[in-house]
Design a protein around this motif. Structure first.
Motif, mmCIF file in Angstrom:
data_model
loop_
_atom_site.group_PDB
_atom_site.id
_atom_site.type_symbol
_atom_site.label_atom_id
_atom_site.label_comp_id
_atom_site.label_asym_id
_atom_site.label_seq_id
_atom_site.Cartn_x
_atom_site.Cartn_y
_atom_site.Cartn_z
ATOM 1 N N SER A 91 -9.688 -17.832 -134.453
ATOM 2 C CA SER A 91 -9.118 -18.451 -133.259
ATOM 3 C C SER A 91 -9.451 -17.626 -132.021
ATOM 4 C CB SER A 91 -7.600 -18.577 -133.404
ATOM 5 O OG SER A 91 -7.003 -17.294 -133.426
ATOM 6 N N ARG A 92 -9.256 -18.235 -130.882
ATOM 7 C CA ARG A 92 -9.359 -17.504 -129.622
ATOM 8 C C ARG A 92 -8.164 -16.552 -129.505
ATOM 9 N NH1 ARG A 92 -10.978 -21.666 -124.721
ATOM 10 N NH2 ARG A 92 -13.191 -21.977 -125.303
ATOM 11 N N MET A 99 3.070 -18.130 -122.612
ATOM 12 C CA MET A 99 4.095 -18.317 -123.631
ATOM 13 C C MET A 99 5.255 -19.147 -123.102
ATOM 14 S SD MET A 99 6.318 -15.340 -125.566
ATOM 15 C CE MET A 99 4.930 -14.622 -126.439
ATOM 16 N N ALA A 100 5.737 -20.079 -123.907
ATOM 17 C CA ALA A 100 6.973 -20.808 -123.616
ATOM 18 C C ALA A 100 8.121 -19.953 -124.125
ATOM 19 C CB ALA A 100 6.966 -22.173 -124.283
ATOM 20 N N CYS A 101 8.733 -19.190 -123.235
ATOM 21 C CA CYS A 101 9.670 -18.136 -123.634
ATOM 22 C C CYS A 101 11.067 -18.690 -123.914
ATOM 23 C CB CYS A 101 9.780 -17.077 -122.543
ATOM 24 S SG CYS A 101 8.248 -16.177 -122.219
ATOM 25 N N THR A 229 6.772 -19.350 -128.007
ATOM 26 C CA THR A 229 5.664 -19.953 -128.729
ATOM 27 C C THR A 229 4.401 -19.935 -127.873
ATOM 28 O OG1 THR A 229 6.346 -22.149 -127.957
ATOM 29 C CG2 THR A 229 7.127 -21.440 -130.126
ATOM 30 N N VAL A 230 3.280 -19.772 -128.544
ATOM 31 C CA VAL A 230 1.973 -19.814 -127.887
ATOM 32 C C VAL A 230 1.071 -20.747 -128.681
ATOM 33 C CG1 VAL A 230 2.156 -17.486 -126.927
ATOM 34 C CG2 VAL A 230 1.125 -17.821 -129.176
ATOM 35 N N ALA A 231 0.103 -21.291 -128.004
ATOM 36 C CA ALA A 231 -0.857 -22.176 -128.649
ATOM 37 C C ALA A 231 -1.962 -21.369 -129.310
ATOM 38 C CB ALA A 231 -1.458 -23.128 -127.621
ATOM 39 N N VAL A 232 -2.388 -21.813 -130.470
ATOM 40 C CA VAL A 232 -3.531 -21.218 -131.167
ATOM 41 C C VAL A 232 -4.695 -22.196 -131.040
ATOM 42 C CG1 VAL A 232 -4.433 -20.387 -133.369
ATOM 43 C CG2 VAL A 232 -2.024 -20.018 -132.781
ATOM 44 N N ALA A 242 -12.723 -25.930 -127.206
ATOM 45 C CA ALA A 242 -11.680 -25.497 -128.134
ATOM 46 C C ALA A 242 -10.595 -26.550 -128.246
ATOM 47 C CB ALA A 242 -11.075 -24.177 -127.671
ATOM 48 N N ILE A 243 -9.975 -26.621 -129.423
ATOM 49 C CA ILE A 243 -8.839 -27.520 -129.618
ATOM 50 C C ILE A 243 -7.654 -26.709 -130.119
ATOM 51 C CG2 ILE A 243 -10.310 -29.507 -130.115
ATOM 52 C CD1 ILE A 243 -9.535 -29.152 -133.078
#
Length: 363
Positions: A91-92, A99-101, A229-232, A242-243
């Motif tokens: 992943s990147r 981040m959605a804190c 949460t963070v996106a991968v 990228a997706i």
């Protein structure tokens, strides 16, 4: 050396059956489900995922159930399962600034942009047993809350504006992968951070505490602690972009440490860094403190002989699976080893008694 135990298969099978019976416990009590462990023992699940290097809450909960709550055994199970999985890609780097804190605090700036978000924490609870939990009734819902809207900047960036904190050098293009390559010393900082992220929380906590007590002369402030949460994202060559393939929960900690300067660097603040799967803030803070202690060489500081500064000591003993394997192997059969030592002690004692008897006879 080990001695093969012949005829012990039946005893081992019976031991496994007894273990399963003990795991189940009193059958008059409803069996604990994996879903219950995942949802109601989330902090234990997070630790197993972090130190097992596999982000999968369901598998971590299953491992905890199978291990009867022994978290190190559960981590062992997850590590072993992880080795069977194919690697489909890389992943990147995740963007923690986006981040959605659900929790974001700073011990250095009271009025930081984005505000202080206390989130779900034990920090302000009284350490008193809550016997109401024994009633096993539903708790009232908390006031409606959500993650902080939009990305919030890293607080250490404010120090960067004034040039008061060390600018981090660009990282390696492709850091070495500790899960695929053996650890080599001296280790680069990315490799050290990988080892600390997988390291035993209790071991790192003890080392971090030692730095606060003066071993390494490393007084730190929590510049920022954030959980969310963070996106991968994964690059798809066929698509050319990228997706997003998943969202994961992370805990990130940046500490701010005083630095008196050296021959090449002016007085400024420096950082320690911790990033861990799940809500695992004690581990992230410990990781950041130990990371900063291990940076003494690159910052031109003196080595004070502290355990937290000793790269070989820290990285060779932080992994709880390696430590457990070596520690617990001594309960396996060592009959030949012990018999040889027993004979040696008997011979030495006999020689000593003979030598003592000879002068007495001469008299």
């Amino acid at each position: 050396m080990y001695v093969a135990v012949k005829g012990g298969e039946r005893a081992i099978e019976n031991a496994h059956a007894w273990l399963a019976e003990e795991r189940r416990g009193d059958r008059a009590v409803p069996e604990l489900t994996v879903a219950q462990i995942r949802e109601q023992m989330a902090l234990a699940v997070n630790r197993v995922m972090a130190e097992g290097s596999l982000y999968d809450p369901d598998l971590a909960a299953l491992a905890i159930k199978q291990a009867r709550g022994d978290l190190i055994e559960a981590i062992f199970l997850i590590r072993a399962y992880r080795t069977t999985l194919p690697r489909l890609g890389a992943s990147r780097p995740v963007d923690t600034a986006a981040m959605a804190c659900i929790r974001r605090i700073s011990a250095t700036f009271k009025d930081a942009p984005g505000g202080q978000v206390l989130g779900p924490t034990f920090d302000y609870t009284h350490r008193l047993l809550d016997f109401a939990l024994m009633a096993e009734c539903d708790v009232p819902p908390a006031p409606e809350a959500s993650a902080t809207p939009g990305p919030v900047p890293h607080i250490t960036g404010f120090l960067n504006r004034d040039g008061l904190i060390q600018t981090e050098a660009a990282g390696e293009a492709t850091p070495p992968d500790l899960t695929r390559e053996p650890l080599e010393l001296p280790a680069s900082r990315p490799l050290r951070l990988q080892a600390l992220a997988r390291g035993d929380e209790g071991f790192l906590l003890g080392l971090a505490y030692s730095t606060q007590r003066g071993y390494a002369r490393n007084h730190a402030f929590v510049g920022e602690l954030r959980i969310g949460t963070v996106a991968v994202e994964v690059d798809i060559p066929e698509l050319g972009f990228a997706i997003e393939v998943a969202e994961i929960e992370l805990t990130e900690c940046e500490t701010v440490n005083q630095f008196a300067g050296s021959k090449t660097e002016p007085p400024q603040f420096t950082r320690g860094y911790g990033l861990v799967f799940g809500q695992t803030e004690r581990k992230a803070i410990s990781m950041a403190l130990v990371d900063r202690a291990l940076r003494w060489r690159e910052l031109g500081e003196d080595f004070l002989g502290a355990a937290a500064q000793d790269e070989e000591f820290v990285l060779s003993h932080a992994d709880n699976i390696q430590a457990t394997g070596f520690l617990e192997h001594i309960k396996l059969p060592h009959y030949v080893d012990f018999q040889s030592e027993l004979e040696l002690v008997r011979r030495i004692r006999a020689e000593a008694e003979l030598a003592q008897a000879q002068p007495e006879a001469a008299e």
